[in-house]
Structures are given as structure tokens and as C-alpha cells.
Design a protein around this motif. Structure first.
Motif, short mmCIF file in Angstrom:
data_model
loop_
_atom_site.label_atom_id
_atom_site.label_comp_id
_atom_site.label_asym_id
_atom_site.label_seq_id
_atom_site.Cartn_x
_atom_site.Cartn_y
_atom_site.Cartn_z
N GLU A 41 -13.38 -35.06 -1.04
CA GLU A 41 -12.79 -35.36 0.29
C GLU A 41 -12.04 -36.68 0.28
N GLU A 42 -11.08 -36.77 1.18
CA GLU A 42 -10.08 -37.83 1.12
C GLU A 42 -10.54 -39.17 1.69
N GLN A 43 -11.47 -39.16 2.65
CA GLN A 43 -11.74 -40.38 3.41
C GLN A 43 -12.62 -41.41 2.69
N ILE A 44 -13.42 -40.97 1.70
CA ILE A 44 -14.46 -41.86 1.18
C ILE A 44 -13.90 -43.13 0.55
N LEU A 45 -12.77 -43.04 -0.16
CA LEU A 45 -12.20 -44.24 -0.78
C LEU A 45 -11.85 -45.28 0.29
N GLY A 46 -11.22 -44.83 1.36
CA GLY A 46 -10.88 -45.74 2.45
C GLY A 46 -12.12 -46.31 3.12
N GLN A 47 -13.16 -45.51 3.25
CA GLN A 47 -14.39 -45.97 3.88
C GLN A 47 -15.09 -47.03 3.01
#
Length: 400
Positions: A106-112
Motif C-alpha cells: 500500500e502507498e501511504q506507509i512510506l509517507g506515514q
């Protein structure tokens, strides 16, 4: 010593909901942890709670103190796992690459992870080994996503729920919360050409990027006036209490509700209405799309990237004790160079440039050679010349 704690896989949503750290509580939590840790980073998202810290205390004491600081029920300690040093580092790098997400890749984890790290950085809660680890991990995550080309197969809880809703002919939507997931949900909805999107936030003035006549922005006190007008609700807040209760829903209204929050935003009792379908984050993770197999193949093919960045971090970790000496060596080198540059500038008008350059270059070489000779003589007199000779030999062979 770098350590981390996280939630074991497969836990019921009700348990995960008790082991979260709200953003409003994060500052106080980090402050409390720094009383017994040198560094701390808290990652708490809709589907993940992980705490990374630098402490010399053993795992039992660390976990107990963290539970105390966060005011978590100690009876829930059995649902926690703990990792040290290289295992913790490897886990973090796998996390930023999406290997441990409920929706693979999923895409969001790096930003989180970046947001959690930057918060701790601003709070002065990272300054040493943990800071370096997160820097390496974030760089690893960026390279991994570029090389694995995960962006070719977009996946997130937001994209999954929007696709699911569109297949069920939903036309109008209410998105409650406008963080990372809420933002993506609205973006996907508008790209699908939906007729109406109601966006519910606490402060309507902060939403400045939604200029579209299909979007109506409102605060929480107005949401119940419009619930009956939508086919689907996507709720993704960080509120510690229910946002939607049974009495907020019309019994005769066909309604699809996605609850992407942990703790839950939607009271489970709403499902008692026969026309309401309520899907929580665990159910949504199981939906996933047909590209899951392709994502897994691409990700597994890029694991070498994780190994590379982990090796870089571990090398830095092993060498960090000698970093002050390296820094001092560079300082001496800069001083030697500066002294000779100043001499050249001062005498260049009265001396032959070539002759002056030869003298200064030779004096630079002599500075280090003479120092090496002095150290070698001292080692000989102390009876430790063998090891010293090996070092000197390596240095001067490298220099030839």
C-alpha cells in the motif's frame, strides 16, 4: 540499543483499537519516553502501531515503561512483539516498502513513516542511531518503490473502497476526515466522475485544495443533515469516539459504509439495519484487488534493495564509535591545507609559483609522513610495532 515494539498480526480490531496513540497525545507520549530512552519515534496509523526507541534497558522493562507512559492496559502486553538491533532495523525497512501492510504494498506507509520521523525530529527526539536508521529506511523505501514500480499498480485502502463502491453503483458519497486516506478517497472519487462528495472536517477553513462544484465541505455538526442524501460513507478520522451512531442512520436508506479508522469511527449497531452494509478495515483488507499477486512478485524481486540499505546502516552502526576520530582527522587535514594555501597566497607575489607550489606540496606530504614515523618509533619502544606497521603499510600502499 535500537529496539521496537509492534502489534502481533491477526489481532481483533477491538484490541488494536486499545493500542493506538492519537496524534493529539503523541507529543506527551514522546516526552514521557525520553525520560528513559535516548530517542523515540511513534508510528500510529489506522492499521499500525509501532514504537521505535533507543534504550539500554532490557525488553521487559522497556515494554512496561512504554505501557505506563501511554496508559495502555498491561493485560494487553501479550499482544505485543519486540525486536532488537538488526531485527528492528530490518523490520522498519520492510515496513516502509509495504511488506507488513495489511494491503500488500500500500502507498501511504512510506509517507506515514516520514511524518512520524519528522515529528520526532522537530521534537528533538532523534539525534543518533535511531535518526540514522530512519534516514536509511526512508531512502530505502523511496528506492524500493521506484525500482519495484509499485506506482504502476496503485493500491491503498482508499482506492479499494472507491472501486468497490463504484462497482455497486454508488453515485454520491460522504468522506469523513481529510487526512492522507480522506484526501486520496476524494481524489479517486472525483476521478471516477461521481455526482456529489460531501467532505466532513473539524475545520472547514483548512481545506483549500477542493475547488470543484461536486464537492461540499462541512463541519461535523452539519453531517447528519446530509447523511440521508448519500449512497456511501467513507469514514477515516483519528477520533477516539464514534463519529456515526445507529441513531444517525435512516433505517430505510440503502447505505454502504466503510470504516477505515482504528479505533472504529462507526458504531457496529448500525449493521442491525438490513439495508446498511458496514465494512471495517479488516474486511476491506481482504477485498484487495486482482493485482495482489503481481505486486507480491515485483516486491519479492526487489528485496536486494532492503539488504543493501540494511548493510549500509549496519556498517555505519559498527563504525560510529570511530566517527569522532575521523572527524578530528578531517579537521587536522583541513588545517594543514589551509595553512599552506594561506602561505601560497601571501608569498605568491614574491616567489616563483612553481617552486613555491613544490615546497608546499612536499611540506604537506612531510607533515603526515613525519607523524607516521613518530608513531612508529613510539610503538617500537612500547613493543607494539607489529600492529602499527600493518596499519602504516596499509595506509601508504593505499596512497601510492
Amino acid at each position: 540499543m535500537i529496539q521496537m515494539i509492534g502489534l502481533k498480526k491477526g489481532l481483533d480490531l477491538s484490541i488494536r483499537g486499545q493500542l493506538t496513540v492519537a496524534k493529539s497525545q503523541r507529543g506527551e507520549a514522546i516526552k514521557g519516553m525520553l525520560e528513559f530512552c535516548q530517542e523515540a519515534v511513534i508510528i500510529s496509523t489506522c492499521n499500525r502501531t509501532e514504537i521505535y526507541f533507543n534504550s539500554q534497558e532490557d525488553s521487559t522493562n522497556s515494554i512496561n515503561r512504554i505501557f505506563s507512559v501511554l496508559k495502555w492496559d498491561e493485560a494487553l502486553i501479550k499482544y505485543i512483539f519486540h525486536l532488537n538491533e538488526s531485527d528492528a532495523a530490518r523490520h522498519l525497512m520492510e515496513v516502509v516498502c509495504g511488506f507488513h501492510s495489511s494491503i500488500l504494498g500500500e502507498e501511504q506507509i512510506l509517507g506515514q513513516v516520514k511524518e512520524a520521523y519528522n515529528y520526532s525530529l522537530e521534537e528533538g527526539a532523534v539525534s543518533g542511531a535511531l535518526q540514522r536508521l530512519f534516514q536509511n529506511a526512508i531512502t530505502c523505501g523511496k528506492e524500493f518503490r521506484t525500482k519495484a514500480k509499485i506506482y504502476d499498480i496503485p493500491v491503498s485502502s482508499a482506492s479499494i473502497v472507491v472501486n468497490y463502491a463504484m462497482k455497486r453503483q454508488c453515485k454520491s458519497f460522504m468522506v469523513i476526515g481529510y487526512g492522507d486516506i480522506g484526501y486520496l478517497a476524494v481524489k479517486y472519487l472525483l476521478s471516477h466522475g461521481v455526482s456529489k462528495v460531501y467532505v466532513v472536517v473539524r475545520n472547514t477553513k483548512k481545506i483549500t485544495d477542493l475547488v470543484d462544484n461536486r464537492v461540499k465541505i462541512m463541519d461535523f455538526k452539519d453531517k447528519n443533515r446530509f447523511i440521508h442524501k448519500v449512497d456511501c460513507i467513507i469514514s477515516c478520522t483519528s477520533a477516539p469516539h464514534y463519529i456515526i451512531k445507529k441513531e444517525d442512520i435512516c433505517e430505510d436508506k440503502k447505505l454502504l459504509i466503510f470504516d477505515l479508522a482504528v479505533p472504529r469511527d462507526v458504531e457496529a449497531a448500525v449493521e442491525e439495519y438490513s439495508k446498511v452494509q458496514l465494512l471495517d478495515i479488516d474486511t476491506i483488507s481482504k477485498i484487495d484487488d486482482e493485482n495482489k499477486k503481481l505486486r507480491k512478485e515485483r516486491m519479492e524481486g526487489c528485496r536486494e534493495i532492503i539488504k543493501k540499505h540494511l548493510a549500509e546502516y549496519e556498517e555505519w552502526s559498527k563504525l560510529r564509535d570511530i566517527l569522532p576520530y575521523i572527524k578530528e582527522m578531517k579537521r587536522v587535514s583541513e588545517k594543514v591545507s589551509k595553512d599552506r594555501i594561506d602561505t601560497f597566497i601571501n608569498k605568491s607575489e614574491t616567489k616563483d609559483h612553481r617552486e613555491l607550489a613544490e615546497v608546499l606540496i612536499k611540506s604537506t606530504s612531510d607533515f603526515y609522513v613525519n607523524r607516521a614515523i613518530e608513531v612508529l618509533k613510539e610503538a617500537k619502544l612500547e613493543g607494539s610495532e607489529e600492529q602499527c606497521l600493518k596499519i602504516v603499510e596499509k595506509i601508504f600502499k593505499l596512497m601510492t
